[in-house]
Structures are given as C-alpha cells and as structure tokens.
Design an enzyme around this catalytic site. Sequence first.
Site, PDB file in Angstrom:
ATOM      1  CD  GLU A 216      -3.045  -0.981   0.199  1.00  0.00           C
ATOM      2  OE1 GLU A 216      -3.028   0.013  -0.571  1.00  0.00           O
ATOM      3  OE2 GLU A 216      -3.922  -1.864   0.135  1.00  0.00           O
ATOM      4  NE  ARG A 220      -3.642   2.801  -0.818  1.00  0.00           N
ATOM      5  CZ  ARG A 220      -4.958   2.767  -0.623  1.00  0.00           C
ATOM      6  NH1 ARG A 220      -5.618   3.885  -0.472  1.00  0.00           N
ATOM      7  NH2 ARG A 220      -5.607   1.617  -0.571  1.00  0.00           N
ATOM      8  CG  ASP A 360      -5.963  -7.212  -7.877  1.00  0.00           C
ATOM      9  OD1 ASP A 360      -4.938  -7.526  -7.244  1.00  0.00           O
ATOM     10  OD2 ASP A 360      -6.748  -6.318  -7.478  1.00  0.00           O
ATOM     11  CD  GLU A 529     -10.597  -1.452  -8.952  1.00  0.00           C
ATOM     12  OE1 GLU A 529      -9.660  -1.272  -8.145  1.00  0.00           O
ATOM     13  OE2 GLU A 529     -11.795  -1.175  -8.687  1.00  0.00           O
TER      14      GLU A 529
END
Length: 627
Positions: A216, A220, A360, A529
């Site tokens: 994360e 980010r 993913d 998405e």
Amino acid sequence: MSKSLPYSRKDVDYDNAKFRHRSFFKSFLTNNRKRDCISCSTGKFLCLILIFGVAYLVLTHKTSPGHVVSRDQVIGMTEEHSNSTIGASRLKKFWRRAPRLPPQLPPDTKGSNTSIDHVPATLDVKALWITRQQKVKEAFIHAWSGYKKYAMGYDELMPVSHHGIDGLGGLGATVVDALDTAMIMGVDEVVADAGSWVEEHLSERISKKGQVNLFETTIRVLGGLLSAYHLSGGEKGLNSTHAGPKPAVYLETAKNLGDRLLSAFTSSPTPIPFSDVVLHDSSAHPAPGGLSSTSEVSTLQLEFNYLSTVTGDEKYGLEAMKVMEHMKTLPKVEGLVPIYISPHSGQFSGDNIRLGSRGDSYYEYLLKVWLQSGPSSDNNTSYLYEMYKEAMTGVRHLLVQKSVPNGLVFVGELPYGSNGGFSPKMDHLVCFLPGTLALGATKGLTKKQAMGNNMLNLEDLENLKLAEDLAKTCFEMYSVTSTGLAPEIAYFHTEEFSEQGHDGGNKSSEYINDIIIKPADRHNLLRPETVESFFVLYRITEDLKYREWGWQIFEAFEKYTKVDTGGYCSLDDVTSIPPPKRDKMETFFLGETLKYLYLLFGDSSHIPLDKFVFNTEAHPIPINLKK
C-alpha cells in the site's frame, strides 16, 4: 463488440448507384426515345419549354456569393416575394431528382443500446466532453475541499462525521494520492497545498512513523511522489505545473521512503519480501500467519525500477525484480497462480486462484513492467510478457464463462484450484482486466494504428474481443442496481449456480436475472477499476460508448455519494434508495477514479498510453524510451 455495418466506408463516400433511385426523366430520355423526341417538332417545343423552365429556376433562386440573408430579413420578406418563392419551390419540387437512399441495416440487426442519440446533432461533441471533463474537475475540487477542511494530513477523510483517520500508516496518503491528479487537471491551488504539505511534513513522518504495509505504501505514496516528480518537470518531465515545491523535493522524499521500504526485501530469507515495514528503524516482518499476498509482492516493480532510473542507484530495481525472476521459476496452472506466497519458503501457498483481491495486479504488472522497459525490450524483461500471454490464455480457458439467460461474459474463480469447482464470483476489482487486455493487445497504440502496422495477431484480437465483452459486463454490474453503482462483489447466474431474491434492484435492466448481489457484497467503495478500463478502451478503440458509460457512472457518484459539506462517501447498499452512507472517502477516489474519468473525457494526447504506464494506483510513470 458491436457488429460491423454491412457496407464499407467507400459506400458512404462514393456515389454508389445501387443506393440511389433513377429518376423518371433519366429513364425516359434514353436511347431511341431521346432521338425521336428531339427530331419531331413537338419534341423541339418541349425541349424549349424545358430550357425556359430551368432558366427560370436559376434566375429566381440564384444569390450572389457574398450575400448572406439574416434571420430578420427572412422574417421581413414581403408577401409578393413569399408567393413567388412558394410557386418556384413547387416547380423545383416537381423537377428535383429523387434523394439518394442511405445504406440500410439488415432487418434482423438490433440497434445498439450504447448510442448517444439523445445528444442533439447540432451540438459540438468536443465541447460536450470538455464540459463533462470540467464537471469531473469540479468534483475533484469538492472532494479535496472536504479533505482539506476536516482531515488535512490524515490518511483518509470521514466526510459524514467530519473527521480524519489514519488507516494506512499515517503518511497523509490522500495528499500524495491526489497530488498528481491535481497536476494533470491543472488545479494549481491543490498542487500548492499538497506540495507544501509534502515538503514540510512528509519526510519527518517517514522517519518517525511505525508499521506500514509495503504494498500500500509503495503504490500510493512512493508511486505518487515519483509521478509528481516527473509531472513537475523532474528528469525533463512534463512540467505540467508551476505550483508547489521544486521536483527535487519529491525525489528526495521518495528516496528516503524507498530506502526504508527496502528492508522488506533484504530482511527476507527468500526473494519474496515481507509484507510489513517499520519505518522509523527500517525493519521488516511478515504478516500475521506468515504469508504474503501474491499480488502485493509482485506489484512493486514499476515504482522501484523508476526510482533506480531517476536516482541512478540500481539497488531498488534489482531487489524488486528478484521477485519476478523467482516467480518465473515457480509451478503454475496454465500461467495462473495461487493468491498467497510464503516469504519463508518462496513457494505458493494453497490452491485459490482468482483475479480479484490478492491476485489481480500480479497479472497487471507482468505486462506493465515489460512495457515500462521500452520498445526495445531485450531478454531481461521479455520473460514477463511471455508469462502474461500464458496467463491470459489460462484465463480464457479456465476462468471465462457466460451467464444465463443473456450471456454476459465474466471471469470466475477456482477457490480449490484447477481440480476443484468453479465459482461464478467476480470482484469489482476484476474490472481492471479489460483495460489490461486491451493494453496488452496494442501496446498503447490505437487499434487502428496497430492494425495498420500489422501488429495484431489472432491472440491479440481474441484478447481485445474479451476486453470489450468484459467491459460490457462491468458496466452492467453498475446499471443493474437501483443506484447505478456497482457492488463490491457480484455472482453470475449459470447453468450450475442460481440464487433467487438477490438482484440489483433495477427491474428495467435486461440483465436483472443474470447478476446476483448477495447482501454482504452490496457496498460500493468508490472504486476505479471499471472507469480505468473504459479510459484505456476508449483510447484504444476510439468507441464513444466507453465515454458515455463513464459519464453515467460519474452521474451516479454525483447523485448518491456527494456530501454537501465536502468530499464523497462510500455506500453500504447500492440496491436500495436512498443508499445508506458509509463514512469514508478512500484515497483512490481522488488518486484513481476521478483521474481516470478526467482523462477518459479529455484529449487522448494527454498522458498517452504509448509514453506512460499507470501503476496500480493510477500514478503515471514514463516508459523508458531512451533504449
């Protein structure tokens, strides 16, 4: 994919006689009849009348080239002129040639339900999308205003209760996630606010904060800083803003953070990094239970590679790429991999295969890290593209099915591996896949350009077709609900699976019986998405339906998630009206969702797909074009 029209473009531009009726006089005045008429006195008389009639029409309707008749002049015409015009127009109507008929679709061809017929033909389409893009920019400013007012410096805004919360380690994640969005949109006031906060506070926080998640924080914060560095003019980048600090501030902060995050790699006994890092002492440890997510350890390479490029220090990219090189050697199921991996053994754990959470972006970065290395990619990264192609073949073979009764194409899961049962479950997260498939097919060029360069093979065309089919399904996950916003997870009605009483609430949807939304899955987190894939597909196919679909989703966000005092909130149930609010604005709403919508509605030359790759948090990173 919509059916092609039953005629080529030359039929539109070329005066093709099969689409035009022959006039009565053209049929009459042919061959012997023409000679007979002209040779007799009656024929000569008729020809004389015809000549006078044509001369009359020319004289009564001819206007000088430079004369323009205004609306007031037309209204103020005298009765005499009006009467003579009516008479002349009647004569002209009698003599005029029958109009050319346009090409007709076969009677069994259905009209597209994605057209924009409601847009007036006289409307300037470019102006329409500029206006809509401005609406997205205004939404971004509204979201930032709530964050700045109630949560500046916190990771996330709680827009309903007017508080901030640190759920991502306390590095001001919303500030950094929103920074390059503001640069792309040209919102200099936000760039100045966010840039000043980074310069004054972020380095200190990095040196003092405790535990953060490697994945994360990388996607980010590190990704956001590196993108801001390039967009503000670093490394001779775009220099899209004159607000905020100098580019070096972003780079030095990114380097400070990257040095500390490296401990996740160097502390592990295998090439698989630990999942958590303690920033203030640069230490790292595994997650509770000892396992790492497959997607998390393989979604770091774009950022660390670019950090090496701009600092000139290879250590960042070398450590991150060891992960991919190691994963290349591990056993797979037709290119597909389980969603957990052990940093202790370096092996996959369990059999669960899915392209939703924890799986993913592994597939996304196989392609994007290869693209990042540039058009002259050598064997150092070509193995990633081969892994990607193998995995997409596996997806088509093992995970793609169609719903009943209406045949929506979806990607399911194998929770017990290839030898277990198939689950018709599809996370909203899987809607990243249409964009990735399209990008993999054309490598960022438009479909027209790729076709012209003979770049598309049969596999590419199959992947592009699957991309468009899945994008349609992702859109229907929105339109099937009462709010027009998608749930976090959907199931699909198949021959083997069905549940009654769990539809999306929009009874007018054609797919109300295809999509199942269970009560626990009805929340919406403002995820990006689907609009991400619409952005990529519009750039590649140039099909306006993706813009229209994106606009419908944006309007639903505006209607149901906007908080008047500032910010946007998540929803607890997209199937009910009014939807219960969830008191949180995720950082990716500013960093990804609004950014992709803005770019979807804008000019395709802005952040072009053959010059940039977007990391999984939508931070654009330049492709290495120096090779």
